[in-house]
Design a protein around this motif. Structure first.
Motif, PDB file in Angstrom:
ATOM      1  N   LYS A  49     -14.449  -2.749   1.438  1.00  0.00           N
ATOM      2  CA  LYS A  49     -13.544  -2.424   2.555  1.00  0.00           C
ATOM      3  C   LYS A  49     -14.161  -2.899   3.861  1.00  0.00           C
ATOM      4  CE  LYS A  49      -9.811  -0.578   4.220  1.00  0.00           C
ATOM      5  NZ  LYS A  49      -8.476  -1.071   3.850  1.00  0.00           N
ATOM      6  N   VAL A  50     -13.402  -3.686   4.588  1.00  0.00           N
ATOM      7  CA  VAL A  50     -13.860  -4.181   5.886  1.00  0.00           C
ATOM      8  C   VAL A  50     -13.294  -3.291   6.985  1.00  0.00           C
ATOM      9  CG1 VAL A  50     -13.838  -6.107   7.514  1.00  0.00           C
ATOM     10  CG2 VAL A  50     -14.032  -6.551   5.051  1.00  0.00           C
ATOM     11  N   VAL A  51     -14.179  -2.762   7.825  1.00  0.00           N
ATOM     12  CA  VAL A  51     -13.787  -1.924   8.968  1.00  0.00           C
ATOM     13  C   VAL A  51     -13.983  -2.748  10.240  1.00  0.00           C
ATOM     14  CG1 VAL A  51     -14.217   0.211  10.250  1.00  0.00           C
ATOM     15  CG2 VAL A  51     -14.450   0.174   7.752  1.00  0.00           C
ATOM     16  N   ASP A  52     -12.935  -2.891  11.018  1.00  0.00           N
ATOM     17  CA  ASP A  52     -12.999  -3.694  12.241  1.00  0.00           C
ATOM     18  C   ASP A  52     -13.887  -3.042  13.299  1.00  0.00           C
ATOM     19  OD1 ASP A  52     -11.279  -5.544  11.117  1.00  0.00           O
ATOM     20  OD2 ASP A  52      -9.481  -4.573  11.947  1.00  0.00           O
ATOM     21  N   ALA A  53     -14.367  -3.857  14.238  1.00  0.00           N
ATOM     22  CA  ALA A  53     -15.179  -3.347  15.352  1.00  0.00           C
ATOM     23  C   ALA A  53     -14.371  -2.344  16.170  1.00  0.00           C
ATOM     24  CB  ALA A  53     -15.640  -4.505  16.226  1.00  0.00           C
ATOM     25  N   GLY A  54     -15.037  -1.288  16.624  1.00  0.00           N
ATOM     26  CA  GLY A  54     -14.354  -0.265  17.409  1.00  0.00           C
ATOM     27  C   GLY A  54     -13.556   0.709  16.576  1.00  0.00           C
ATOM     28  N   HIS A  55     -13.736   0.704  15.257  1.00  0.00           N
ATOM     29  CA  HIS A  55     -13.019   1.606  14.362  1.00  0.00           C
ATOM     30  C   HIS A  55     -13.998   2.261  13.381  1.00  0.00           C
ATOM     31  CE1 HIS A  55      -9.773  -0.923  15.843  1.00  0.00           C
ATOM     32  NE2 HIS A  55      -8.914  -0.017  15.437  1.00  0.00           N
ATOM     33  N   VAL A  56     -13.576   3.369  12.799  1.00  0.00           N
ATOM     34  CA  VAL A  56     -14.276   3.983  11.673  1.00  0.00           C
ATOM     35  C   VAL A  56     -13.239   4.280  10.592  1.00  0.00           C
ATOM     36  CG1 VAL A  56     -16.153   4.984  13.047  1.00  0.00           C
ATOM     37  CG2 VAL A  56     -14.067   6.313  12.635  1.00  0.00           C
ATOM     38  N   GLY A  57     -13.700   4.318   9.357  1.00  0.00           N
ATOM     39  CA  GLY A  57     -12.808   4.620   8.245  1.00  0.00           C
ATOM     40  C   GLY A  57     -13.107   5.988   7.661  1.00  0.00           C
ATOM     41  N   TYR A  71     -18.397   2.799   8.856  1.00  0.00           N
ATOM     42  CA  TYR A  71     -18.534   2.164  10.160  1.00  0.00           C
ATOM     43  C   TYR A  71     -18.141   0.690  10.079  1.00  0.00           C
ATOM     44  CZ  TYR A  71     -20.896   6.417  11.603  1.00  0.00           C
ATOM     45  OH  TYR A  71     -21.175   7.731  11.881  1.00  0.00           O
ATOM     46  N   SER A  72     -18.050   0.025  11.220  1.00  0.00           N
ATOM     47  CA  SER A  72     -17.571  -1.359  11.263  1.00  0.00           C
ATOM     48  C   SER A  72     -18.448  -2.262  10.404  1.00  0.00           C
ATOM     49  CB  SER A  72     -17.548  -1.854  12.708  1.00  0.00           C
ATOM     50  OG  SER A  72     -18.838  -1.793  13.286  1.00  0.00           O
ATOM     51  N   GLY A  73     -17.786  -3.191   9.712  1.00  0.00           N
ATOM     52  CA  GLY A  73     -18.484  -4.104   8.819  1.00  0.00           C
ATOM     53  C   GLY A  73     -17.947  -4.002   7.403  1.00  0.00           C
ATOM     54  N   LEU A  74     -18.660  -4.576   6.444  1.00  0.00           N
ATOM     55  CA  LEU A  74     -18.276  -4.567   5.033  1.00  0.00           C
ATOM     56  C   LEU A  74     -18.875  -3.345   4.354  1.00  0.00           C
ATOM     57  CD1 LEU A  74     -16.847  -6.078   2.735  1.00  0.00           C
ATOM     58  CD2 LEU A  74     -19.036  -7.254   2.290  1.00  0.00           C
ATOM     59  N   ASN A  75     -18.031  -2.533   3.712  1.00  0.00           N
ATOM     60  CA  ASN A  75     -18.475  -1.304   3.065  1.00  0.00           C
ATOM     61  C   ASN A  75     -18.111  -1.341   1.571  1.00  0.00           C
ATOM     62  OD1 ASN A  75     -19.197   0.761   5.474  1.00  0.00           O
ATOM     63  ND2 ASN A  75     -17.482  -0.526   6.080  1.00  0.00           N
ATOM     64  N   PHE A  76     -18.993  -0.792   0.733  1.00  0.00           N
ATOM     65  CA  PHE A  76     -18.780  -0.687  -0.714  1.00  0.00           C
ATOM     66  C   PHE A  76     -18.292   0.730  -1.020  1.00  0.00           C
ATOM     67  CE2 PHE A  76     -20.296   0.282  -5.011  1.00  0.00           C
ATOM     68  CZ  PHE A  76     -19.738  -0.779  -5.711  1.00  0.00           C
ATOM     69  N   ILE A  77     -17.102   0.860  -1.637  1.00  0.00           N
ATOM     70  CA  ILE A  77     -16.509   2.179  -1.847  1.00  0.00           C
ATOM     71  C   ILE A  77     -15.954   2.297  -3.264  1.00  0.00           C
ATOM     72  CG2 ILE A  77     -15.878   2.424   0.591  1.00  0.00           C
ATOM     73  CD1 ILE A  77     -13.012   1.704  -0.208  1.00  0.00           C
ATOM     74  N   ASN A  78     -15.589   3.500  -3.611  1.00  0.00           N
ATOM     75  CA  ASN A  78     -14.880   3.779  -4.863  1.00  0.00           C
ATOM     76  C   ASN A  78     -13.506   3.111  -4.798  1.00  0.00           C
ATOM     77  OD1 ASN A  78     -13.372   4.914  -6.961  1.00  0.00           O
ATOM     78  ND2 ASN A  78     -14.353   6.916  -6.764  1.00  0.00           N
ATOM     79  N   PRO A  79     -13.131   2.331  -5.792  1.00  0.00           N
ATOM     80  CA  PRO A  79     -11.847   1.619  -5.726  1.00  0.00           C
ATOM     81  C   PRO A  79     -10.631   2.534  -5.685  1.00  0.00           C
ATOM     82  CG  PRO A  79     -12.843   1.414  -7.902  1.00  0.00           C
ATOM     83  CD  PRO A  79     -13.892   2.003  -7.006  1.00  0.00           C
ATOM     84  N   LEU A  80     -10.782   3.790  -6.080  1.00  0.00           N
ATOM     85  CA  LEU A  80      -9.663   4.719  -6.059  1.00  0.00           C
ATOM     86  C   LEU A  80      -9.509   5.436  -4.715  1.00  0.00           C
ATOM     87  CD1 LEU A  80     -10.077   6.333  -9.603  1.00  0.00           C
ATOM     88  CD2 LEU A  80      -8.604   4.425  -8.932  1.00  0.00           C
ATOM     89  N   VAL A  81     -10.445   5.195  -3.826  1.00  0.00           N
ATOM     90  CA  VAL A  81     -10.442   5.887  -2.531  1.00  0.00           C
ATOM     91  C   VAL A  81      -9.448   5.226  -1.574  1.00  0.00           C
ATOM     92  CG1 VAL A  81     -11.815   6.211  -0.433  1.00  0.00           C
ATOM     93  CG2 VAL A  81     -12.742   6.895  -2.647  1.00  0.00           C
ATOM     94  N   GLU A  82      -8.716   6.045  -0.823  1.00  0.00           N
ATOM     95  CA  GLU A  82      -7.866   5.555   0.264  1.00  0.00           C
ATOM     96  C   GLU A  82      -8.623   5.707   1.584  1.00  0.00           C
ATOM     97  OE1 GLU A  82      -4.145   7.510   0.331  1.00  0.00           O
ATOM     98  OE2 GLU A  82      -3.551   6.869  -1.688  1.00  0.00           O
ATOM     99  N   VAL A  83      -8.488   4.713   2.460  1.00  0.00           N
ATOM    100  CA  VAL A  83      -9.228   4.716   3.725  1.00  0.00           C
ATOM    101  C   VAL A  83      -8.233   4.747   4.884  1.00  0.00           C
ATOM    102  CG1 VAL A  83     -10.864   3.484   5.193  1.00  0.00           C
ATOM    103  CG2 VAL A  83     -11.156   3.458   2.697  1.00  0.00           C
TER     104      VAL A  83
END
Length: 300
Positions: A49-57, A71-83
């Protein structure tokens, strides 16, 4: 998530197709492989999941909100998770009577009643931001529409609650900054308990009733006229004082000439003048008479 659901559907369909002849069974196997590939592709894509600058998921799994934010950048998450994304940059919410300035169309100015019973219209801008670590609590307790649920009603209520302590003219002039400070403190306290940070509060316009405005303008004009008259009178007094000093100087000079010069002083001044003429390179004729003062005729 879309590819995962699509892959699972394809796999389910393949089982129904498999109940036919051998050819249908082979066809269902191919469908099942396609479904598995789609599911694996969807899972692999959903794990990043990519989070844009100035945002949090904020992560949600089956309705449960995770307290850890992305936080902003590329994040590794559970594929079943909604962000759910939250903007943590400075946001501006404006309530204005001008149709093209506020966040809501039309006249959105705040109308309040002052202590003297007059209705005053105020344009307000609220600069705020979401505290990143509090984003999960905001999603759980308020939702992602916190602007309409918190920012707008809290700001309008704070203005109305504090306006009743001031007269209309005071809000317009002498007490404006004090009023703004009180509103800031009230809104900031309320925001802090809800995961928001108030950065700045701007009272942009204070519009008084027409009758009060005309009274104030008349008073200001009268004060300006009085100040102008004071300036004119001061200038006249200074001019009169200058003329008096000038006249006194002339009188003193005449008195000195009439009483203070002796014959010896006049004779000395005459000698100095004769000496200056004698030293001049121009030709001159000096006629010595019986009087005390010679007659001097000069030429080029």
């Amino acid at each position: 998530m879309f590819f995962i659901i699509l892959g699972l559907l394809v796999i389910t369909v393949s089982f129904f197709v498999a109940h036919g002849d051998s050819q249908a069974a082979r066809f269902s196997g191919a469908i099942r492989i396609i479904g598995i590939v789609l599911a694996l592709l969807g899972a692999s894509l959903s794990m990043f999941k990519v989070v844009d600058a100035g945002h949090v998921g904020v992560k949600t799994l089956y309705g449960r909100v995770d307290d850890d934010v992305l936080y902003s950048g590329l994040n590794f998450i559970n594929p079943l998770v909604e962000v759910t994304m939250f903007d943590v940059k400075t946001q501006n919410y404006t309530m204005s009577g001008n149709h093209d300035e506020g966040n809501k169309s039309g006249d959105d100015a705040i109308r309040i009643l002052t202590s003297d019973g007059l209705e005053v219209t105020i344009d307000l801008s609220v600069l705020f931001s979401v505290r990143p670590n509090d984003a999960p609590n905001i999603l759980k307790e308020i939702g992602d529409d916190y602007v309409d649920k918190i920012v707008r009603p809290v700001a309008r209520t704070a203005i109305r609650d504090n306006a009743v302590s001031y007269e209309a003219v005071a809000l317009y002039s002498t007490k404006r900054q004090e009023f703004q400070d009180k509103i800031f403190n009230a809104i900031n306290k309320s925001f802090a308990t809800r995961g928001l940070k108030l950065e700045q509060l701007l009272i942009r316009n204070v519009t008084l009733p027409e009758s009060v405005r005309k009274t104030i303008e008349s008073k200001i004009n009268a004060e300006q006229d009085a100040q102008k008259m004071q300036f004119v009178l001061q200038k006249e007094r200074q001019e009169a004082e200058r003329k008096r000093v000038e006249a006194q100087g002339i009188a003193d000079y005449q008195r000195i000439l009439s009483t203070g010069l002796s014959d010896k002083q006049l004779e000395y001044q005459s000698i100095l003048a004769q000496k200056e003429i004698a030293l001049s390179p121009n030709t001159k004729v000096i006629i010595m008479g019986n009087g005390k003062n010679p007659v001097i005729l000069g030429g080029n």
